[in-house]
Motif scaffolding. Structure first.
Motif, PDB file in Angstrom:
ATOM      1  N   GLN A 182      35.792  28.819   7.305  1.00 29.04           N
ATOM      2  CA  GLN A 182      34.751  27.971   6.844  1.00 29.04           C
ATOM      3  C   GLN A 182      35.147  26.815   5.646  1.00 29.04           C
ATOM      4  OE1 GLN A 182      31.427  30.257   5.537  1.00 29.04           O
ATOM      5  NE2 GLN A 182      31.629  31.875   7.149  1.00 29.04           N
TER       6      GLN A 182
ATOM      7  N   LYS B  28      39.786  32.244  13.485  1.00 33.44           N
ATOM      8  CA  LYS B  28      38.442  32.064  14.090  1.00 33.44           C
ATOM      9  C   LYS B  28      37.169  31.744  13.298  1.00 33.44           C
ATOM     10  CE  LYS B  28      41.127  33.013  17.500  1.00 33.44           C
ATOM     11  NZ  LYS B  28      41.894  31.804  18.371  1.00 33.44           N
ATOM     12  N   ASN B  29      37.219  32.316  12.103  1.00 35.40           N
ATOM     13  CA  ASN B  29      36.061  32.253  11.171  1.00 35.40           C
ATOM     14  C   ASN B  29      36.251  31.316  10.131  1.00 35.40           C
ATOM     15  OD1 ASN B  29      34.511  34.258  13.022  1.00 35.40           O
ATOM     16  ND2 ASN B  29      35.901  35.695  12.259  1.00 35.40           N
TER      17      ASN B  29
ATOM     18  N   ARG C  57      34.259  16.719  16.066  1.00 34.81           N
ATOM     19  CA  ARG C  57      34.872  17.783  16.260  1.00 34.81           C
ATOM     20  C   ARG C  57      34.802  18.892  15.344  1.00 34.81           C
ATOM     21  NH1 ARG C  57      39.850  16.983  17.670  1.00 34.81           N
ATOM     22  NH2 ARG C  57      39.380  14.829  18.071  1.00 34.81           N
ATOM     23  N   PHE C  58      34.166  18.708  14.137  1.00 34.20           N
ATOM     24  CA  PHE C  58      33.878  19.842  13.217  1.00 34.20           C
ATOM     25  C   PHE C  58      32.120  19.689  13.128  1.00 34.20           C
ATOM     26  CE2 PHE C  58      37.987  18.556  11.485  1.00 34.20           C
ATOM     27  CZ  PHE C  58      38.637  19.703  12.265  1.00 34.20           C
ATOM     28  N   ASN C  59      31.359  20.228  14.057  1.00 35.13           N
ATOM     29  CA  ASN C  59      29.949  19.913  14.362  1.00 35.13           C
ATOM     30  C   ASN C  59      29.308  20.580  13.214  1.00 35.13           C
ATOM     31  OD1 ASN C  59      30.219  22.503  15.341  1.00 35.13           O
ATOM     32  ND2 ASN C  59      29.727  21.881  17.397  1.00 35.13           N
ATOM     33  N   GLN C  60      29.788  21.612  12.447  1.00 32.90           N
ATOM     34  CA  GLN C  60      28.757  22.290  11.382  1.00 32.90           C
ATOM     35  C   GLN C  60      29.459  21.859  10.088  1.00 32.90           C
ATOM     36  OE1 GLN C  60      26.479  24.310  11.925  1.00 32.90           O
ATOM     37  NE2 GLN C  60      26.823  23.722  14.291  1.00 32.90           N
TER      38      GLN C  60
ATOM     39  N   PHE D 160      39.099  21.475  17.572  1.00 38.35           N
ATOM     40  CA  PHE D 160      37.641  21.640  17.130  1.00 38.35           C
ATOM     41  C   PHE D 160      37.293  22.916  16.507  1.00 38.35           C
ATOM     42  CE2 PHE D 160      38.080  19.141  20.981  1.00 38.35           C
ATOM     43  CZ  PHE D 160      37.272  18.092  20.668  1.00 38.35           C
ATOM     44  N   SER D 161      36.305  22.830  15.879  1.00 37.34           N
ATOM     45  CA  SER D 161      35.834  24.021  14.856  1.00 37.34           C
ATOM     46  C   SER D 161      34.368  24.278  15.111  1.00 37.34           C
ATOM     47  CB  SER D 161      36.321  24.198  13.674  1.00 37.34           C
ATOM     48  OG  SER D 161      35.852  25.224  12.988  1.00 37.34           O
ATOM     49  N   SER D 162      33.651  25.207  15.446  1.00 37.12           N
ATOM     50  CA  SER D 162      32.378  25.291  15.128  1.00 37.12           C
ATOM     51  C   SER D 162      31.917  25.965  13.847  1.00 37.12           C
ATOM     52  CB  SER D 162      31.699  25.948  16.183  1.00 37.12           C
ATOM     53  OG  SER D 162      32.199  27.218  16.739  1.00 37.12           O
ATOM     54  N   THR D 163      33.066  26.511  13.033  1.00 37.55           N
ATOM     55  CA  THR D 163      32.572  27.394  11.942  1.00 37.55           C
ATOM     56  C   THR D 163      32.994  26.412  10.488  1.00 37.55           C
ATOM     57  OG1 THR D 163      34.981  28.422  11.845  1.00 37.55           O
ATOM     58  CG2 THR D 163      33.192  29.416  13.237  1.00 37.55           C
TER      59      THR D 163
END
Length: 234
Positions: A172, A169-170, A221-224, A197-200
């Motif tokens: 990076q 979940k985390n 899909r990887f917005n960061q 998808f991943s926001s991290t």
């Protein structure tokens, strides 16, 4: 040997630190941990415990035996487990090494990951995922490229990619070396694009089959994501 140790023990802590820092962390811990309280206190310093490599030595070097692994797991890791932040592990040792709790571990590097062990580690509900799903921020996977090529490599690559980005979940940083099958595919999605998808995720390092696979990974899909390191096979 006893006289040599007495001479070593007479040296001040500052000199011992200088000597030990020039040596391999594993060699220092394995050779000196447990001799006496003074050396144990010195070896508890983060410079020796923060980053630990437990991989098979090159051919021709002293190989890990069951006795060596037993001493690592029973006598050494329980004393320093709370200080380890980064582990390099040979995948064949992983079940024994990770039976110890590592509350501050954030980076895990798996070497020579076999097809069978990959399935076991990353299956839903596995001990590995249950323990580390919220803890790991960096994961590096070097698969066993010496395995006999098989068409199932394509499926296991998709499985690993999906499980890693779904379960951790985390996360990076991900460096994923897929199982190679030169006559077919590396990591490829073809017409089946997993809804992952991943926001991290900030850094992705991967080898893909075609340029279309590369574009799929860059569709938002990887917005960061700020670093994308890709090798395109074809």
């Amino acid at each position: 040997m006893e006289d040599s140790f007495i001479q070593l023990n007479y040296l001040p802590d500052e000199i011992l630190m200088i000597i030990f820092k020039k040596l391999n962390n594993f060699d220092v811990l394995y050779s000196l941990m447990g001799i006496n309280k003074r050396l144990d206190n010195i070896l508890q310093d983060s410079i020796f415990t923060r980053y630990l490599t437990l991989t098979k030595p090159p051919i021709g070097s002293k190989q890990f035996t069951d006795a060596i692994i037993d001493r690592i797991c029973v006598e050494i890791l329980p004393k320093i487990h709370g200080k380890i932040e980064w582990l390099n592990i040979e995948s064949s040792f992983i079940n024994r090494i990770l039976s110890t709790n590592y509350p501050n571990l954030h980076t895990l590097v798996l070497h020579n990951l076999s097809l069978e062990r990959a399935r076991d580690l990353f299956t839903d509900g596995s001990y590995f995922i249950c323990v580390f799903e919220y803890q790991l921020s960096s994961l590096v996977i070097h698969t066993d490229q010496s395995q006999k090529a098989t068409s199932s490599f394509k499926d296991i690559n998709i499985f690993l990619y999906t499980q890693i980005l779904t379960m951790f979940k985390n996360l990076q940083y991900l460096n994923f070396s897929p199982f190679a099958y030169p006559k077919s595919h590396q990591l490829t999605f073809n017409l089946s694009f997993p809804n992952v998808f991943s926001s991290t995720l900030l850094h992705l390092h991967v080898t893909v089959d075609t340029f279309d696979d590369c574009l799929y990974l860059l569709d938002g899909r990887f917005n960061q994501l700020n670093t994308f390191d890709v090798t395109i096979y074809f």
